[in-house]
Scaffold this motif. Structure first.
Motif, PDB file in Angstrom:
ATOM      1  N   UNK A 240      -0.979  -0.842  -6.510  1.00 48.79           N
ATOM      2  CA  UNK A 240      -1.324  -2.210  -6.950  1.00 48.79           C
ATOM      3  C   UNK A 240       0.064  -2.869  -7.275  1.00 48.79           C
ATOM      4  N   UNK A 241       0.932  -2.306  -7.701  1.00 51.08           N
ATOM      5  CA  UNK A 241       2.236  -2.832  -7.796  1.00 51.08           C
ATOM      6  C   UNK A 241       2.757  -3.124  -6.582  1.00 51.08           C
ATOM      7  N   UNK A 242       2.948  -2.271  -5.654  1.00 51.32           N
ATOM      8  CA  UNK A 242       3.374  -2.681  -4.527  1.00 51.32           C
ATOM      9  C   UNK A 242       2.700  -3.903  -3.759  1.00 51.32           C
ATOM     10  N   UNK A 303       7.383  -8.837   5.692  1.00 50.72           N
ATOM     11  CA  UNK A 303       6.810  -8.675   4.275  1.00 50.72           C
ATOM     12  C   UNK A 303       5.323  -8.350   4.455  1.00 50.72           C
ATOM     13  N   UNK A 304       4.652  -9.287   5.335  1.00 52.21           N
ATOM     14  CA  UNK A 304       3.201  -9.191   5.234  1.00 52.21           C
ATOM     15  C   UNK A 304       2.544  -7.933   6.020  1.00 52.21           C
ATOM     16  N   UNK A 305       3.547  -7.428   6.795  1.00 50.36           N
ATOM     17  CA  UNK A 305       3.104  -6.104   7.511  1.00 50.36           C
ATOM     18  C   UNK A 305       3.055  -4.928   6.456  1.00 50.36           C
ATOM     19  N   UNK A 306       4.248  -5.094   5.788  1.00 50.90           N
ATOM     20  CA  UNK A 306       4.142  -4.133   4.560  1.00 50.90           C
ATOM     21  C   UNK A 306       2.910  -4.129   3.724  1.00 50.90           C
ATOM     22  N   UNK A 309      -0.286  -2.718   5.006  1.00 50.56           N
ATOM     23  CA  UNK A 309      -0.259  -1.223   5.104  1.00 50.56           C
ATOM     24  C   UNK A 309      -0.626  -0.749   3.662  1.00 50.56           C
ATOM     25  N   UNK A 310      -0.253  -1.528   2.824  1.00 51.03           N
ATOM     26  CA  UNK A 310      -0.690  -1.160   1.304  1.00 51.03           C
ATOM     27  C   UNK A 310      -1.831  -1.266   1.012  1.00 51.03           C
ATOM     28  N   UNK A 316      -8.233   3.061   1.786  1.00 49.58           N
ATOM     29  CA  UNK A 316      -8.571   4.443   2.144  1.00 49.58           C
ATOM     30  C   UNK A 316      -8.594   5.271   0.986  1.00 49.58           C
ATOM     31  N   UNK A 317      -7.802   5.153  -0.010  1.00 49.63           N
ATOM     32  CA  UNK A 317      -7.802   5.819  -1.083  1.00 49.63           C
ATOM     33  C   UNK A 317      -9.393   5.540  -1.739  1.00 49.63           C
ATOM     34  N   UNK A 318      -9.782   4.354  -1.918  1.00 46.18           N
ATOM     35  CA  UNK A 318     -11.160   4.014  -2.609  1.00 46.18           C
ATOM     36  C   UNK A 318     -12.260   4.753  -1.616  1.00 46.18           C
ATOM     37  N   UNK A 319     -12.100   4.621  -0.650  1.00 45.13           N
ATOM     38  CA  UNK A 319     -13.426   5.436   0.358  1.00 45.13           C
ATOM     39  C   UNK A 319     -13.237   6.914   0.161  1.00 45.13           C
TER      40      UNK A 319
END
Length: 322
Positions: A240-242, A303-306, A309-310, A316-319
């Motif tokens: 979330x920080x990222x 920057x938007x690409x990173x 990805x985040x 994926x983590x929530x799933x």
């Protein structure tokens, strides 16, 4: 005479050759995508075609005051972006302004998120007050800071200094010119005030997604508040920080309103978007302004690409938890 009847089994349908989709499934796929085509065409017309035109113009030496002298220069405009002292200074100003605003906004947003994660009387009202700055139109927020807060004659900051001085018997309390004595800090403070709620909302969502069982187990094991924050909360908030840092960087890199309204790009506060405005509308250098704009877009896309990805990793983590 006995007649023997042999049952004829239906021939199973022959599978489609590998690499070729059946006509029916192809038509179904197009039927599913068809409602999205108008939006896709609109997006291409509104965003991609202007960018392609800007990219083409960036390869020309094109001054609108001298249209007869327009000619192709290749990458000369891009060379000027990184070699011209004024443009190089605007790149450094953009990096410094973005880094300062993002770091301070994330730190304050984390503090406010930790506060709102607790249960107390009036939490909903406090949350509404903290979110309000992010809902104000950027130009209105910049005008508020310039006139209501920074003005040396009737601004709130100098009024507070005068009141503080009178409280302690100091008659000649300093009355600083905020926008001229500390211009970049003045712009950064206005942006921090407006973007801290954005960071707070992202981090508050992260705090409220922590597994309650894990926090309760750590509390029963005797972990203190600092230990729980350091070893449980902070690692959980990493994504979330990222996300907050990346999304904030994407938006603040493109900020034009605060610089234009508070300082008009003077006193070393001209960032890349304001430089594009100056080069295009005042210097009439269409080719050079287009090259600067392309550089801004490329940096924003990286920057938007990173950021994407985040976001995908968060999903994926929530799933996986679900």
């Amino acid at each position: 005479m006995t007649t023997t009847t042999t049952a004829v089994r239906p021939t199973p349908p022959r599978p489609a050759p590998s690499g070729k989709r059946p006509t029916g499934s192809r038509a179904k796929a197009w039927a599913t995508r068809a409602p999205l085509l108008p939006a896709l065409v609109f997006l291409i017309v509104v965003t991609q075609l202007p960018f392609v035109a800007t990219l083409v113009i960036s390869f020309f030496d094109w001054n609108s005051l001298k249209p007869d002298q327009r000619h192709f220069t290749g990458f000369a405009n891009y060379g000027s972006v990184f070699t011209d002292p004024a443009l190089r200074d605007s790149v450094l100003t953009t990096v410094l302004l973005t880094a300062t605003v993002v770091i301070v906004s994330v730190a304050l947003g984390l503090a406010f998120a930790l506060l709102l994660d607790r249960t107390f009387f009036g939490r909903g009202f406090v949350r509404t007050l903290l979110i309000t700055p992010f809902l104000i139109v950027p130009v209105s927020a910049a005008l508020l800071w310039k006139h209501a807060l920074y003005n040396p004659e009737y601004g709130l900051f100098n009024g507070a200094l005068t009141w503080f001085g009178n409280l302690f018997g100091i008659d000649s309390m300093a009355q600083p010119e905020w926008t001229s004595e500390m211009p970049l800090m003045a712009v950064a403070a206005a942006l921090v005030w407006q973007w801290t709620p954005f960071m707070m909302l992202i981090l508050l969502a992260g705090l409220q997604s922590r597994p309650a069982e894990m926090m309760e187990a750590a509390r029963l094991d005797g972990a203190g508040a600092w230990q729980m924050f350091r070893f449980l909360t902070l690692p959980h908030l990493r994504r979330y920080l990222e996300l907050g840092v990346l999304l904030g960087s994407v938006y603040i890199v493109q900020n034009f309103d605060a610089v234009f309204t508070i300082t008009a790009g003077g006193l070393g506060t001209a960032n890349l978007p304001y430089t594009v405005y100056e080069t295009f509308y005042r210097a009439h250098e269409y080719g050079l302004a287009s090259a600067v704009g392309v550089v801004v877009v490329i940096g924003t896309v990286i920057i938007a690409t990173f950021a994407l990805r985040v976001v995908s990793s968060l999903f994926r983590e929530e799933a996986s938890r679900a």
